[in-house]
Design an enzyme around this catalytic site. Structure first.
Site, mmCIF file in Angstrom:
data_model
loop_
_atom_site.group_PDB
_atom_site.id
_atom_site.type_symbol
_atom_site.label_atom_id
_atom_site.label_comp_id
_atom_site.label_asym_id
_atom_site.label_seq_id
_atom_site.Cartn_x
_atom_site.Cartn_y
_atom_site.Cartn_z
ATOM 1 N N SER A 128 0.824 -1.205 0.000
ATOM 2 C CA SER A 128 0.000 0.000 0.000
ATOM 3 C C SER A 128 0.858 1.255 0.000
ATOM 4 O O SER A 128 1.967 1.272 0.551
ATOM 5 C CB SER A 128 -0.913 0.002 1.234
ATOM 6 O OG SER A 128 -1.519 1.258 1.419
ATOM 7 N N GLU A 130 0.252 3.615 1.800
ATOM 8 C CA GLU A 130 0.305 4.056 3.188
ATOM 9 C C GLU A 130 1.625 3.663 3.853
ATOM 10 O O GLU A 130 1.933 4.143 4.938
ATOM 11 C CB GLU A 130 -0.868 3.458 3.972
ATOM 12 C CG GLU A 130 -2.224 4.004 3.579
ATOM 13 C CD GLU A 130 -2.466 5.431 4.056
ATOM 14 O OE1 GLU A 130 -1.842 5.845 5.060
ATOM 15 O OE2 GLU A 130 -3.275 6.133 3.432
ATOM 16 N N TYR A 152 -2.131 0.361 10.202
ATOM 17 C CA TYR A 152 -2.336 -0.239 8.886
ATOM 18 C C TYR A 152 -1.068 -0.125 8.049
ATOM 19 O O TYR A 152 -0.595 -1.097 7.461
ATOM 20 C CB TYR A 152 -3.505 0.436 8.164
ATOM 21 C CG TYR A 152 -3.643 -0.004 6.727
ATOM 22 C CD1 TYR A 152 -4.211 -1.232 6.405
ATOM 23 C CD2 TYR A 152 -3.187 0.809 5.689
ATOM 24 C CE1 TYR A 152 -4.324 -1.641 5.085
ATOM 25 C CE2 TYR A 152 -3.296 0.401 4.369
ATOM 26 C CZ TYR A 152 -3.860 -0.818 4.076
ATOM 27 O OH TYR A 152 -3.960 -1.226 2.767
#
Length: 358
Positions: A128, A130, A152
């Protein structure tokens, strides 16, 4: 018979588009799902309904190594697409433990099972954007240092490194896709883009009066899930495994998404959007924009759906869905000692989701 593919997270947005793509290429497609989903398919597997019996589903939990190992050992897939996990960033601030457990252990279980039971299987791991978090440079590429800003993001860094380690230590064909935000009409209601487009439809039909959001100035690189699952497939067709940033290379703010989405329905977003501190993240990642040059050069991949078309597709789909749920439906009922009667009854619109993004 075509290649055998196994998808974890097949009931999600990406899983449904990927299953559709693989079927079109002649694959035999299997998916791992929780037993609860098999027992309640109407509510838990709606995204897969249009595929009918063209896919085969198997009960397994990513929290249970034996169930993952058993499935991979029995199916002997040629390709495995590991998409499952806790993917809602905001929720990871509320429950760090389950996010870390599901995403890290789940990835480890899949990797270990392939190593032990199906070492020929090629693996795609869903990383991801992120992972970059507090970015040091924009746009980001495969060499940009990680600095996650949520549980996350941390879990995805761990999954990335586990995948790379199994590739280097055990010679698995294992690749990471560092995917930037990708959306579609199949996106979950808790994500900010779908929250916006759903509220546009609800407001347009008089079912809501406002939309509460957090940081309107946060910028993201938004693409379409249908485009991004093609990149996943392309990674596993390469002779050598590797890691790739998958993005559009364009940034747009949440405010711009709102403005465009509301305008499609003939509405002024400023009359309905309310900034609410409740939806700000404790540690915000404000600017994420990817450089997909490597994917273009090596995979021959590029996105097809632009930002404007993505927003329009999502808004129009939600407008149609809400309208259909408001429309009366004709129901045939049997009345004792009388001819069948046709009754008109209103359909109840979907309730607004309890979880809200940002």
């Amino acid at each position: 018979m075509g290649k055998v593919a196994l998808i974890t997270g097949i009931t999600g947005q990406d899983g449904s588009y990927l299953a559709e793509l693989l079927l079109s290429k002649g694959y035999v497609v299997h998916g791992l799902v929780r037993r609860a989903a098999l027992e309640d398919p109407l509510h838990r597997m709606g995204r897969l309904a249009f595929l009918g019996d063209r896919i085969q589903l198997h009960p397994a939990s990513l929290e249970s190594y034996p169930s993952v190992f058993k499935a991979i050992s029995r199916l002997q897939p040629d390709e495995c697409y590991h998409l499952a996990g806790q993917s809602f960033v905001s929720y990871s601030f509320e429950d760090e433990f389950s996010t870390l457990n599901a995403n890290i252990n789940g990835t480890h279980f899949v990797l270990s099972s392939i190593k032990e039971a199906a070492p020929h299987c090629r693996l795609y791991h869903a990383a991801s954007s992120e992972t970059f978090g507090k970015v040091r440079s924009t746009p980001q590429n495969e060499d940009t240092p990680f600095h996650p800003r949520s549980a996350y993001g941390i879990s995805k860094v761990a999954g990335f490194e586990l995948t790379r380690n199994y590739r280097e230590a055990y010679k698995l064909h294992a690749s990471n896709g560092i995917l930037y935000n990708h959306e579609s009409p199949r996106r979950g209601f808790e994500f900010v883009t779908r929250k916006i487009t759903r509220h546009v439809a609800l407001i347009k039909h008089g079912l809501a009066t406002e939309l509460r959001l957090g940081n309107l100035e946060a910028k993201r690189d938004w693409g379409h899930s249908r485009d991004y699952v093609e990149a996943m497939w392309l990674m596993l067709q390469q002779d050598k495994p590797d890691d790739y940033v998958i993005a559009t290379g364009e940034m747009h703010s949440v405010r711009e998404f709102c403005e465009r989405a509301f305008s499609i329905a003939g509405l002024d977003y400023q009359k309905y959007v309310v900034t609410d501190p409740l939806f700000f993240r404790p540690a915000e990642t404000e600017v994420l924009c990817g450089n997909p040059e490597k994917a273009r050069r090596v995979l021959g991949w590029k996105h097809r759906v632009g930002f404007a078309d993505l927003v329009r597709e999502m808004v129009e789909a939600d407008l149609e869905d809400v309208a259909n749920q408001l429309a009366p439906r004709r129901t045939i009922v049997n009345i004792p000692q009388a001819s069948p009667a046709v009754l008109i009854e209103p359909r109840i619109p979907l309730a607004q989701p309890e979880k809200t993004a940002r």
